[in-house]
Write a protein that holds these residues in place. Sequence first.
Motif, PDB file in Angstrom:
ATOM      1  N   THR A 171       0.982  -0.716   0.287  1.00 23.25           N
ATOM      2  CA  THR A 171      -0.399   0.122  -0.507  1.00 23.25           C
ATOM      3  C   THR A 171       0.804   1.584   0.022  1.00 23.25           C
ATOM      4  O   THR A 171       0.615   2.270  -0.723  1.00 23.25           O
ATOM      5  CB  THR A 171      -1.113  -0.209   1.406  1.00 23.25           C
ATOM      6  OG1 THR A 171      -1.600  -1.543   1.847  1.00 23.25           O
ATOM      7  CG2 THR A 171      -2.239   1.461   1.086  1.00 23.25           C
ATOM      8  N   CYS A 207       4.362   2.213  -0.624  1.00 22.61           N
ATOM      9  CA  CYS A 207       5.444   1.303  -1.981  1.00 22.61           C
ATOM     10  C   CYS A 207       6.563   2.983  -2.548  1.00 22.61           C
ATOM     11  O   CYS A 207       6.225   3.782  -2.386  1.00 22.61           O
ATOM     12  CB  CYS A 207       4.837   1.189  -2.860  1.00 22.61           C
ATOM     13  SG  CYS A 207       3.504   0.344  -2.540  1.00 22.61           S
ATOM     14  N   ALA A 265       6.252   0.435  -6.507  1.00 25.63           N
ATOM     15  CA  ALA A 265       5.253   1.776  -7.407  1.00 25.63           C
ATOM     16  C   ALA A 265       5.367   1.249  -8.964  1.00 25.63           C
ATOM     17  O   ALA A 265       4.572   1.592  -9.757  1.00 25.63           O
ATOM     18  CB  ALA A 265       5.667   2.949  -7.434  1.00 25.63           C
ATOM     19  N   PHE A 286       2.348  -1.739  -9.914  1.00 28.35           N
ATOM     20  CA  PHE A 286       1.059  -1.554  -9.261  1.00 28.35           C
ATOM     21  C   PHE A 286       0.096  -2.736 -10.040  1.00 28.35           C
ATOM     22  O   PHE A 286       0.113  -2.819 -12.257  1.00 28.35           O
ATOM     23  CB  PHE A 286       0.146  -0.962  -9.619  1.00 28.35           C
ATOM     24  CG  PHE A 286       0.551   0.281  -8.408  1.00 28.35           C
ATOM     25  CD1 PHE A 286       1.368  -0.490  -7.476  1.00 28.35           C
ATOM     26  CD2 PHE A 286       0.680   1.419  -8.799  1.00 28.35           C
ATOM     27  CE1 PHE A 286       1.837   1.017  -6.854  1.00 28.35           C
ATOM     28  CE2 PHE A 286       0.879   2.430  -7.403  1.00 28.35           C
ATOM     29  CZ  PHE A 286       1.512   1.975  -6.765  1.00 28.35           C
ATOM     30  N   PRO A 312      -4.705   2.956  -9.220  1.00 24.68           N
ATOM     31  CA  PRO A 312      -5.345   3.215  -8.331  1.00 24.68           C
ATOM     32  C   PRO A 312      -6.239   4.408  -8.384  1.00 24.68           C
ATOM     33  O   PRO A 312      -5.775   5.387  -9.345  1.00 24.68           O
ATOM     34  CB  PRO A 312      -3.626   4.161  -7.253  1.00 24.68           C
ATOM     35  CG  PRO A 312      -3.011   3.672  -7.915  1.00 24.68           C
ATOM     36  CD  PRO A 312      -3.199   3.783  -9.219  1.00 24.68           C
ATOM     37  N   TRP A 356       0.410   6.850 -13.519  1.00 26.44           N
ATOM     38  CA  TRP A 356      -0.297   7.172 -12.678  1.00 26.44           C
ATOM     39  C   TRP A 356      -1.528   8.017 -13.028  1.00 26.44           C
ATOM     40  O   TRP A 356      -2.902   7.010 -13.247  1.00 26.44           O
ATOM     41  CB  TRP A 356      -0.085   5.766 -11.328  1.00 26.44           C
ATOM     42  CG  TRP A 356       0.829   4.939 -11.538  1.00 26.44           C
ATOM     43  CD1 TRP A 356       1.560   4.602 -10.804  1.00 26.44           C
ATOM     44  CD2 TRP A 356       0.452   3.382 -12.124  1.00 26.44           C
ATOM     45  NE1 TRP A 356       2.386   3.908 -11.092  1.00 26.44           N
ATOM     46  CE2 TRP A 356       1.359   2.969 -11.548  1.00 26.44           C
ATOM     47  CE3 TRP A 356      -0.769   3.253 -12.873  1.00 26.44           C
ATOM     48  CZ2 TRP A 356       1.474   2.040 -12.108  1.00 26.44           C
ATOM     49  CZ3 TRP A 356      -0.178   1.589 -13.187  1.00 26.44           C
ATOM     50  CH2 TRP A 356       0.720   1.127 -13.286  1.00 26.44           C
ATOM     51  N   LYS A 376      -2.979   3.817  -2.549  1.00 32.73           N
ATOM     52  CA  LYS A 376      -1.586   3.185  -2.445  1.00 32.73           C
ATOM     53  C   LYS A 376      -0.798   4.815  -2.121  1.00 32.73           C
ATOM     54  O   LYS A 376      -1.295   6.116  -2.852  1.00 32.73           O
ATOM     55  CB  LYS A 376      -1.169   3.614  -3.656  1.00 32.73           C
ATOM     56  CG  LYS A 376      -1.969   2.053  -4.615  1.00 32.73           C
ATOM     57  CD  LYS A 376      -1.133   0.710  -4.206  1.00 32.73           C
ATOM     58  CE  LYS A 376      -2.039  -0.313  -4.690  1.00 32.73           C
ATOM     59  NZ  LYS A 376      -2.092  -1.745  -3.986  1.00 32.73           N
TER      60      LYS A 376
END
Length: 478
Positions: free
Chosen positions: A172, A174, A179, A182, A186, A205, A278
């Motif tokens: 969770t 990272c 990271a 994943f 997220p 992300w 995250k």
Amino acid sequence: MTKQFDVLVIGAGPGGYIAAIRAVQLGFSVACCEFNPYDSPDGEPRLGGTCLNAGCIPLKALVASSEAFENVSHHYANHGINVSDVTIDILRMQKRKEDIVTRMTSGIGFLFRKNKITLLKGRASFAGRTEVGIRVTIRENHEEEEVVAQKVIIATGSKPRQIPNVKVDNSTICDNDGALKFTQAPKKLGVIGAGVIGLELGSVWRRLGAEVTILEVMPSFLGSADESISREASKLFQKQGLHIKLGVRIGQAKITGEGVSVAYTDDQGADHLLDCDKLIVSVGRVPNTEQLNLEAVGLQTDERGFIPVNAQCATAAPGIYAIGDVVRGPMLAHKAEDEGVMVAELLAGQKPHVNYDTMPWVIYTTPEIAWVGKTEQQLRAEGRDYKSGQCPFAANGRALGLGDAQGFIKMLADAGTDEILGVHIIGTSASDLIAEAALAMEFRAASEDIARTCHPHPSLSEVMREAALAIDNRALNL
Ligand code: FAD
Ligand code: NAI
């Protein structure tokens, strides 16, 4: 019998493996020691260090995939290409990244075999020194072997810095390693640190659908870049939807049923909680030295944990050198590589040097940011008399054709001699364009040299030429 080598390199990252190859080219018998911190399908050490396994290469693979997704989703319609119901298969994207990493790391294994570099599997630590050479113990699992080398190059790299009250579990909360892995985007992503990793991974992300909030302790954004670039970047990134909060103080991060909740105080002193699925912690990196037993050869680290070296990477202990992230200077793969080459050539009696003043920096965001040399604020602080020329990508036909015309190139040159002192780019392909500027500065070129060099048309490189022309107020397309 104790194995003996001319040169032992500790660590097979970009500093270590390049030093080992160059040393072989120069006629030395070479061993390189590496343990296995990364998931390896066959139990063999995965060569290439942070760069190949958990840094540059996997991150740039994700940058490319996420940019492709964003282009198809939002930008291709402008070309008349209509694609509906675009989806992204994150597991497939991760598999592509893993395949690239495997290909690159096994490529280094091939280079080791080709160059007859002995790979010593395990963790190295110094055991002392005899009249025969420097003694190093290699430990793997419960086995231990001692080798002796005439010269040792320490290239043990770095690891993520931790901060109090934010415990990384790489599930969770990272660091870069977690990271990059994943398995779904997220919904809400928190990032601590608006540095290089925070911006690159935060952008990846975000492009894949996360709502990203970056919490940065410093009151200013990207302080190491030229201030006009930082201003432009801040504007563009906020427009893309990255929420960047400056001047914050981080409190406790608590794992909750849904994810993680981070307490922070904003620049006005108000307390907040950021709830996210995250959290990435990217607050800098620290050198890897703790298990090297440096004392056995009379070495100690400085107050920040780095191994002190001179300009040619020699430590205070005769015959022992240190390169890359474990010593002063920028933590960059190309810096580590150049220091590796320098030390190998030094051992062969050559007179090499690394020019830290012409070392390029790149941040792989959209658009990319790249620079070499001095920033305008550094020149002002030095009281240097300088001229500046700037050209926007929007004035370039190739950039418009590519649909990528944000940003600009700025060139700074000495007001008297016209020598180029710095080049700063925010724009598409900045990572490649900056190489021309680094080369020009290595040759101590004047802006006039770039202005008079024929550049291909239509190409992004014309923006560099126009920036050089603009220094003398004679840009032709502005
Ligand atoms: P490392 O690559 O860290 O390698 C050191 C090696 O030594 C490791 O394999 C480690 O296992 C081994 N080792 C450590 N201790 C021992 C021991 N006692 N015995 C044996 N082996 C040991 N830089 C760029 O220039 N461009 C980028 O785009 C870029 N992106 C990055 C993205 C991320 C997410 C991260 C984290 C870093 C990035 N970097 C980038 C930085 C770059 O990865 C490092 O600067 C570079 O890897 C440093 O090389 P090195 O050889 O000094 O150390
Ligand atoms: P960084 O030094 O680039 O950025 C760390 C950021 O965290 C800074 O802005 C710092 O002010 C902030 N920070 C520090 N403590 C904090 C705190 N307690 N709370 C909030 N913010 C805090 O380090 P990063 O991003 O971790 O990357 C490490 C290194 O890896 C970089 O310095 C770079 O050398 C290398 N790297 C290079 C890349 C490239 O060349 N494109 C890409 C990624 C990493």
